[in-house]
Design an enzyme around this catalytic site. Structure first.
Site, PDB file in Angstrom:
ATOM      1  N   HIS A 191      57.207  10.825  29.628  1.00  0.00           N
ATOM      2  CA  HIS A 191      58.098  10.003  30.447  1.00  0.00           C
ATOM      3  C   HIS A 191      58.692  10.872  31.539  1.00  0.00           C
ATOM      4  CE1 HIS A 191      61.337   7.230  31.554  1.00  0.00           C
ATOM      5  NE2 HIS A 191      60.540   6.311  31.050  1.00  0.00           N
ATOM      6  N   GLU A 201      55.766   2.285  25.299  1.00  0.00           N
ATOM      7  CA  GLU A 201      54.521   1.520  25.312  1.00  0.00           C
ATOM      8  C   GLU A 201      53.775   1.555  23.989  1.00  0.00           C
ATOM      9  OE1 GLU A 201      54.893  -0.394  27.460  1.00  0.00           O
ATOM     10  OE2 GLU A 201      54.214   0.176  29.468  1.00  0.00           O
TER      11      GLU A 201
HETATM   12  N1  ACO Z   1      49.125  12.878  28.029  1.00  0.00           N
HETATM   13  C1  ACO Z   1      48.676  14.095  28.442  1.00  0.00           C
HETATM   14  N2  ACO Z   1      49.306  14.848  29.361  1.00  0.00           N
HETATM   15  C2  ACO Z   1      50.445  14.356  29.881  1.00  0.00           C
HETATM   16  C3  ACO Z   1      50.969  13.118  29.484  1.00  0.00           C
HETATM   17  C4  ACO Z   1      50.259  12.364  28.521  1.00  0.00           C
HETATM   18  N3  ACO Z   1      50.684  11.168  28.129  1.00  0.00           N
HETATM   19  N4  ACO Z   1      52.107  12.894  30.170  1.00  0.00           N
HETATM   20  C5  ACO Z   1      52.288  13.951  30.973  1.00  0.00           C
HETATM   21  N5  ACO Z   1      51.279  14.838  30.808  1.00  0.00           N
HETATM   22  C6  ACO Z   1      51.085  16.090  31.492  1.00  0.00           C
HETATM   23  C7  ACO Z   1      50.900  15.843  32.986  1.00  0.00           C
HETATM   24  O1  ACO Z   1      49.528  15.646  33.290  1.00  0.00           O
HETATM   25  C8  ACO Z   1      51.448  17.088  33.598  1.00  0.00           C
HETATM   26  O2  ACO Z   1      50.425  18.043  33.566  1.00  0.00           O
HETATM   27  P1  ACO Z   1      50.228  19.073  34.799  1.00  0.00           P
HETATM   28  O3  ACO Z   1      51.518  19.837  34.879  1.00  0.00           O
HETATM   29  O4  ACO Z   1      49.062  19.893  34.363  1.00  0.00           O
HETATM   30  O5  ACO Z   1      49.970  18.220  35.984  1.00  0.00           O
HETATM   31  C9  ACO Z   1      52.547  17.526  32.617  1.00  0.00           C
HETATM   32  O6  ACO Z   1      52.272  16.851  31.380  1.00  0.00           O
HETATM   33  C10 ACO Z   1      53.928  17.138  33.031  1.00  0.00           C
HETATM   34  O7  ACO Z   1      53.936  15.786  33.337  1.00  0.00           O
HETATM   35  P2  ACO Z   1      55.202  15.149  34.045  1.00  0.00           P
HETATM   36  O8  ACO Z   1      55.299  15.601  35.449  1.00  0.00           O
HETATM   37  O9  ACO Z   1      56.400  15.368  33.222  1.00  0.00           O
HETATM   38  O10 ACO Z   1      54.832  13.641  33.950  1.00  0.00           O
HETATM   39  P3  ACO Z   1      55.239  12.541  34.983  1.00  0.00           P
HETATM   40  O11 ACO Z   1      56.704  12.452  35.070  1.00  0.00           O
HETATM   41  O12 ACO Z   1      54.491  12.670  36.243  1.00  0.00           O
HETATM   42  O13 ACO Z   1      54.606  11.283  34.258  1.00  0.00           O
HETATM   43  C11 ACO Z   1      54.170   9.545  32.865  1.00  0.00           C
HETATM   44  C12 ACO Z   1      55.269  10.469  33.382  1.00  0.00           C
HETATM   45  C13 ACO Z   1      53.481   8.885  34.057  1.00  0.00           C
HETATM   46  C14 ACO Z   1      54.776   8.453  32.010  1.00  0.00           C
HETATM   47  C15 ACO Z   1      53.175  10.384  32.050  1.00  0.00           C
HETATM   48  O14 ACO Z   1      53.804  10.980  30.950  1.00  0.00           O
HETATM   49  C16 ACO Z   1      51.959   9.594  31.626  1.00  0.00           C
HETATM   50  O15 ACO Z   1      51.011   9.461  32.394  1.00  0.00           O
HETATM   51  N6  ACO Z   1      51.964   9.042  30.373  1.00  0.00           N
HETATM   52  C17 ACO Z   1      50.861   8.246  29.916  1.00  0.00           C
HETATM   53  C18 ACO Z   1      50.963   6.816  30.470  1.00  0.00           C
HETATM   54  C19 ACO Z   1      52.120   6.040  29.859  1.00  0.00           C
HETATM   55  O16 ACO Z   1      52.373   6.121  28.676  1.00  0.00           O
HETATM   56  N7  ACO Z   1      52.806   5.253  30.720  1.00  0.00           N
HETATM   57  C20 ACO Z   1      53.962   4.458  30.313  1.00  0.00           C
HETATM   58  C21 ACO Z   1      55.225   5.153  30.673  1.00  0.00           C
HETATM   59  S1  ACO Z   1      56.670   4.273  30.078  1.00  0.00           S
HETATM   60  C22 ACO Z   1      56.935   3.101  31.250  1.00  0.00           C
HETATM   61  O17 ACO Z   1      56.756   3.289  32.417  1.00  0.00           O
HETATM   62  C23 ACO Z   1      57.377   1.781  30.826  1.00  0.00           C
END
Ligand code: ACO
Length: 372
Positions: A252, A312
């Site tokens: 998140h 989710e």
């Molecule tokens: N699985 C694997 N890796 C992840 C995940 C995940 N679920 N979430 C974040 N990461 C990784 C990112 O790829 C990033 O890697 P990098 O530094 O090599 O690029 C690192 O962890 C840090 O990520 P953040 O910058 O903290 O994540 P961001 O804030 O951009 O994204 C998000 C948040 C979009 C929710 C992300 O965690 C994600 O894609 N989750 C999966 C999709 C999901 O569950 N969406 C629903 C969110 S809840 C809602 O909106 C209602």
């Protein structure tokens, strides 16, 4: 012109772009409050209508009035009449695409009436379209019923079990508002231009649709299907992460600890299963194994960045148990979140301020000093 020393922040992380009285997301503590009330004291405790009234009080004219449930009921009936002539042409469209078309067709009036109609319309449209898609005649709303119960009734053509209606109501309240998430920001941007509520909610739905926001719960179930058995969970999760993929339902932008909504929905599912006398632990065991494997793998791969279960994961399990198809999960998210979108839009309009950030030009002809 943007100051040259300001670094672009494409995700707007940490930027405070609005003040709101509606909800507070405490990412460090894992707390969500609506109007100062912890989400766990509202979801499963208060009705959808009561929480809409709480959210809208002093933000939308008549928002907290005692006749709000009746107004929402009448608005469901108006939305149903509006949808009827459009539905035959939408039967083969995916639910979220049909919802986009139907929301865009909402009429304009006063902002307060537009808000009531939009809030009533989303669930009405979702249920009516679902029936048309299944080759069944749409079922008109019963304005006297609570919103969540009526959505299930319009889907099934019969009065829902009390436990099912309560579970859906818990879900709708849980997701009603959540700070300046992507779809709410989209709503505020559109509202800031002076556009009416139908444009606001259509834009917000478009932002909600993506898998990084409200489009994740369907893929959560796809993931469970792909894993198949609890024993496969660890290997499957490792393989996906090794391939550079994200695990849906985890991580998140704001929460650094577990999303509080995940536990609210987990409890709601347990209550629902108990009420139904459902003793089949197979699906629950698979989900628990996948969740544990994912949290373990994410913690090992990213020790400096806590990636926890988000809303989710529980959404997928609960809406699946309520018999909704995966492609209905995002429209159902909108059924709850729409009340937040319209309230944020009203707050934004009150500021009288157009949202208009800047970009830095780095294309042909850009000054060398700025591109550097
Ligand atoms: N699985 C694997 N890796 C992840 C995940 C995940 N679920 N979430 C974040 N990461 C990784 C990112 O790829 C990033 O890697 P990098 O530094 O090599 O690029 C690192 O962890 C840090 O990520 P953040 O910058 O903290 O994540 P961001 O804030 O951009 O994204 C998000 C948040 C979009 C929710 C992300 O965690 C994600 O894609 N989750 C999966 C999709 C999901 O569950 N969406 C629903 C969110 S809840 C809602 O909106 C209602």
């Amino acid at each position: 012109m943007a100051a040259d020393h300001v670094q672009p922040n494409p995700g707007l992380d940490g930027i405070i772009a609005a003040e709101t009285v509606l909800s507070e997301v405490d990412g460090a503590e894992g707390r969500l409050t609506l109007r100062g009330r912890p989400i766990g004291t509202l979801a499963g405790q208060a009705s959808f209508e009561a929480v809409v009234g709480l959210l809208w009080a002093d933000v939308l004219p008549g928002g907290a009035a005692a006749d709000l449930p009746a107004r929402l009921g009448r608005a469901r009936a108006a939305a149903f009449d509006l949808a009827l002539p459009l539905l035959p042409r939408l039967g083969d469209r995916p639910p979220v695409a049909a919802l986009r078309v139907l929301l865009a067709a909402l009429p304009t009036s006063t902002a307060a009436e537009e808000a009531v109609l939009a809030t009533a319309a989303v669930g009405t449209f979702v249920a009516a379209h679902d029936r048309v898609r299944r080759g069944l005649p749409p079922v008109p709303p019963d304005p006297a019923l609570p919103h969540a119960a009526d959505v299930l009734r319009m889907r099934d053509g019969r009065t829902p079990r009390a436990a099912d209606a309560a579970a859906l109501e818990t879900y709708l309240v849980t997701v009603m508002d959540h700070g300046l998430n992507a779809s709410t920001f989209a709503a505020r941007v559109v509202a800031s231009t002076g556009a009416p509520v139908p444009a606001v909610v259509t834009a917000a739905l478009c932002a909600l649709e993506g898998p990084l926001h409200g489009g994740a719960p369907g893929p959560v179930l796809d993931m469970l299907d792909a894993v198949g058995t609890p024993e496969n969970a660890a290997a499957w999760v490792e393989a996906r992460l090794a391939a550079g993929e994200r695990l849906m339902g985890f991580g998140h932008r704001v929460y650094r600890v577990r999303d509080p909504r995940a536990d609210v929905l987990k409890r709601a599912l347990a209550v629902l299963r108990r009420a139904r006398g459902d003793r089949d632990e197979g699906r629950a065991a698979l989900a628990a194994a996948v969740e544990a494997a994912a949290l373990d793998a994410l913690a090992r791969r990213r020790p400096g960045r806590r990636l926890e279960t988000n809303v989710e994961f529980g959404t997928a399990m609960l809406l699946d148990a309520l018999g909704f198809g995966r492609d209905l999960f995002t429209p159902l998210f909108a059924t709850g979140r729409v009340a937040g979108w319209v309230a944020h839009a009203a707050e934004q309009v009150r500021t009288g301020r157009l949202i208009r950030p800047e970009s830095r030009y780095v294309g042909p002809g850009a000054s060398a000093r700025r591109v550097a």
